[in-house]
Motif scaffolding. Structure first.
Motif, PDB file in Angstrom:
ATOM      1  N   GLU A   1       0.830  -1.212   0.000  1.00 36.26           N
ATOM      2  CA  GLU A   1       0.000   0.000   0.000  1.00 36.26           C
ATOM      3  C   GLU A   1       0.860   1.256   0.000  1.00 36.26           C
ATOM      4  O   GLU A   1       0.512   2.269  -0.608  1.00 36.26           O
ATOM      5  CB  GLU A   1      -0.932  -0.026   1.211  1.00 36.26           C
ATOM      6  N   THR A   2       2.010   1.190   0.669  1.00 39.40           N
ATOM      7  CA  THR A   2       2.945   2.314   0.648  1.00 39.40           C
ATOM      8  C   THR A   2       3.467   2.552  -0.766  1.00 39.40           C
ATOM      9  O   THR A   2       3.548   3.694  -1.236  1.00 39.40           O
ATOM     10  CB  THR A   2       4.134   2.046   1.598  1.00 39.40           C
TER      11      THR A   2
ATOM     12  N   GLU B   1       5.048   8.180  -5.799  1.00 40.64           N
ATOM     13  CA  GLU B   1       5.074   8.684  -7.173  1.00 40.64           C
ATOM     14  C   GLU B   1       6.188   7.963  -7.929  1.00 40.64           C
ATOM     15  O   GLU B   1       7.340   8.405  -7.966  1.00 40.64           O
ATOM     16  CB  GLU B   1       5.304  10.194  -7.182  1.00 40.64           C
ATOM     17  N   LEU B   2       5.834   6.816  -8.526  1.00 46.16           N
ATOM     18  CA  LEU B   2       6.801   5.984  -9.248  1.00 46.16           C
ATOM     19  C   LEU B   2       6.312   5.765 -10.672  1.00 46.16           C
ATOM     20  O   LEU B   2       5.108   5.819 -10.944  1.00 46.16           O
ATOM     21  CB  LEU B   2       6.935   4.619  -8.559  1.00 46.16           C
ATOM     22  N   ASP B   3       7.255   5.511 -11.577  1.00 41.85           N
ATOM     23  CA  ASP B   3       6.802   5.123 -12.914  1.00 41.85           C
ATOM     24  C   ASP B   3       6.415   3.644 -12.874  1.00 41.85           C
ATOM     25  O   ASP B   3       6.669   2.942 -11.890  1.00 41.85           O
ATOM     26  CB  ASP B   3       7.872   5.407 -13.980  1.00 41.85           C
ATOM     27  N   ASP B   4       5.789   3.176 -13.952  1.00 47.64           N
ATOM     28  CA  ASP B   4       5.253   1.812 -13.966  1.00 47.64           C
ATOM     29  C   ASP B   4       6.333   0.760 -13.750  1.00 47.64           C
ATOM     30  O   ASP B   4       6.121  -0.235 -13.048  1.00 47.64           O
ATOM     31  CB  ASP B   4       4.531   1.542 -15.295  1.00 47.64           C
ATOM     32  N   THR B   5       7.508   0.980 -14.355  1.00 48.74           N
ATOM     33  CA  THR B   5       8.590  -0.001 -14.236  1.00 48.74           C
ATOM     34  C   THR B   5       9.072  -0.120 -12.799  1.00 48.74           C
ATOM     35  O   THR B   5       9.266  -1.223 -12.269  1.00 48.74           O
ATOM     36  CB  THR B   5       9.772   0.381 -15.152  1.00 48.74           C
ATOM     37  N   GLN B   6       9.266   1.036 -12.153  1.00 51.67           N
ATOM     38  CA  GLN B   6       9.717   1.017 -10.759  1.00 51.67           C
ATOM     39  C   GLN B   6       8.674   0.367  -9.843  1.00 51.67           C
ATOM     40  O   GLN B   6       9.005  -0.426  -8.967  1.00 51.67           O
ATOM     41  CB  GLN B   6       9.981   2.450 -10.291  1.00 51.67           C
TER      42      GLN B   6
ATOM     43  N   GLU C   1       6.772  -4.060  -6.430  1.00 52.89           N
ATOM     44  CA  GLU C   1       5.646  -4.948  -6.118  1.00 52.89           C
ATOM     45  C   GLU C   1       6.048  -6.412  -6.279  1.00 52.89           C
ATOM     46  O   GLU C   1       5.677  -7.265  -5.470  1.00 52.89           O
ATOM     47  CB  GLU C   1       4.461  -4.635  -7.032  1.00 52.89           C
ATOM     48  N   GLY C   2       6.802  -6.679  -7.333  1.00 59.89           N
ATOM     49  CA  GLY C   2       7.226  -8.046  -7.589  1.00 59.89           C
ATOM     50  C   GLY C   2       8.054  -8.624  -6.455  1.00 59.89           C
ATOM     51  O   GLY C   2       7.965  -9.817  -6.136  1.00 59.89           O
ATOM     52  N   MET C   3       8.865  -7.774  -5.802  1.00 61.75           N
ATOM     53  CA  MET C   3       9.686  -8.224  -4.680  1.00 61.75           C
ATOM     54  C   MET C   3       8.834  -8.594  -3.477  1.00 61.75           C
ATOM     55  O   MET C   3       9.182  -9.492  -2.701  1.00 61.75           O
ATOM     56  CB  MET C   3      10.675  -7.120  -4.284  1.00 61.75           C
TER      57      MET C   3
END
Length: 320
Positions: free
Chosen positions: A14-15, A20-25, A30-32
């Motif tokens: 949720e954090t 404010e991140l781009d999609d790749t970041q 999230e994957g981690m």
């Protein structure tokens, strides 16, 4: 991450969502976090992220499908009940014109693959409940990418009972290819023995594995002659009649997927093997898989070496 409980992992997700991140970041972070969450409590993860069940862009979809398989391994009745409820609610309804739901197939794969070892009858019943033209798609799901050797026999029985001959050969070949892409042709032999492969199934599986073993090695680098030699030696023990054809196809396919091998280098390699064997299959196999449309003149030089007049004319006609 491994020390965090599920509440802490969800709070971290949720954090990330609020940053404010781009999609790749965002997808990387999230994957981690999602992987450990799925392993700790797959039921919670599926319920919490059901709205993202078809999120292919971030990789969430295949991770959730894997979570369903993990859940089925722990409590198959509960996992199946949850899945069937979602199906009834329309979560997995098809959005394609052909009426197939590849999303549902990928999640069915998680359950069916997990049930092979513990409850093959239920696994087969779920597959049989699908329309015949949608069953093969289940075997393409991630759940079948990590089949245990102990489950090979049950897997083979399921495939033979539920698929057509053409589909069966393709599925067996695809799974042999996955093993070969990991660089272990000995595992392919164990797999073919484990499924009790018929001569036809062994030939198709060995061909697909041999081809994939070379294409896998050629990613981002040049294919080596000694790798071709090793593949030819192995294939000669499994499907000797296919060695020359697969040699040509493998070298042609090695120029795909970002390989550093260019057409001239691949041509020289093909002609080397053709010189020693004299087989037209090497040349036709190569021209069938190689990128000839950008190299038509060089391709025609190779085609002219085909000894069979009819085959030669057919290939040259395609290269006009």
């Amino acid at each position: 991450l491994q020390a965090m409980d599920k509440e802490e992992l969800v709070a971290a997700l949720e954090t990330i969502a609020a940053l404010e991140l781009d999609d790749t970041q965002r997808m990387m972070l999230e994957g981690m976090l999602i992987g450990p969450l799925l392993m700790k409590d797959p039921e919670f993860a599926l319920t919490r992220f059901v709205s993202r069940i078809d999120d292919d862009q971030s990789g969430m979809s295949w991770q959730l499908a894997n979570a369903l398989g993990e859940w089925a391994g722990k409590d198959s009745a509960a996992a199946i009940a949850w899945f069937d409820k979602q199906i009834a609610a329309g979560t997995f309804d098809s959005k394609s014109l052909d009426g197939k739901s590849r999303l549902r197939a990928s999640y069915e794969a998680g359950i069916v693959a997990r049930l092979l070892g513990s409850d093959p009858a239920t696994a087969e019943a779920r597959l049989a409940a699908l329309p015949a033209d949608q069953r093969k798609d289940v075997f393409d799901g991630f759940g079948f990418h990590q089949l245990k050797p102990a489950d090979h026999s049950a897997f083979a029985t399921l495939v033979r009972n539920q698929l057509s001959v053409k589909e069966r050969l393709e599925v067996f070949g695809n799974h042999a290819s996955m093993l070969a892409m990991r660089g272990d042709l000995e595992k392919v032999e164990e797999y073919m023995d484990g499924i009790g492969a018929t001569p036809e199934e062994r030939t198709r599986s060995a061909e697909d594995a041999a081809r994939s073993s070379i294409e896998g090695k050629s990613y981002n680098r040049k294919v080596k002659a000694e790798e071709i030699d090793s593949m030819r030696e192995w294939l000669g023990t499994q499907a000797p009649g296919s060695v020359d054809k697969i040699t040509g196809e493998s070298i042609g396919g090695s120029m795909q997927r970002g390989s550093a091998t260019d057409f001239s280098e691949a041509s020289a390699l093909v002609l080397k093997y053709h010189e020693s064997s004299g087989s037209d299959d090497i040349l036709t196999g190569f021209l069938d898989k190689a990128n000839t449309w950008e190299n038509k003149e060089e391709a025609r030089v190779i085609a002219e070496k085909i000894s069979d007049p009819k085959k030669r004319e057919e290939v040259l006609k395609k290269l006009k």
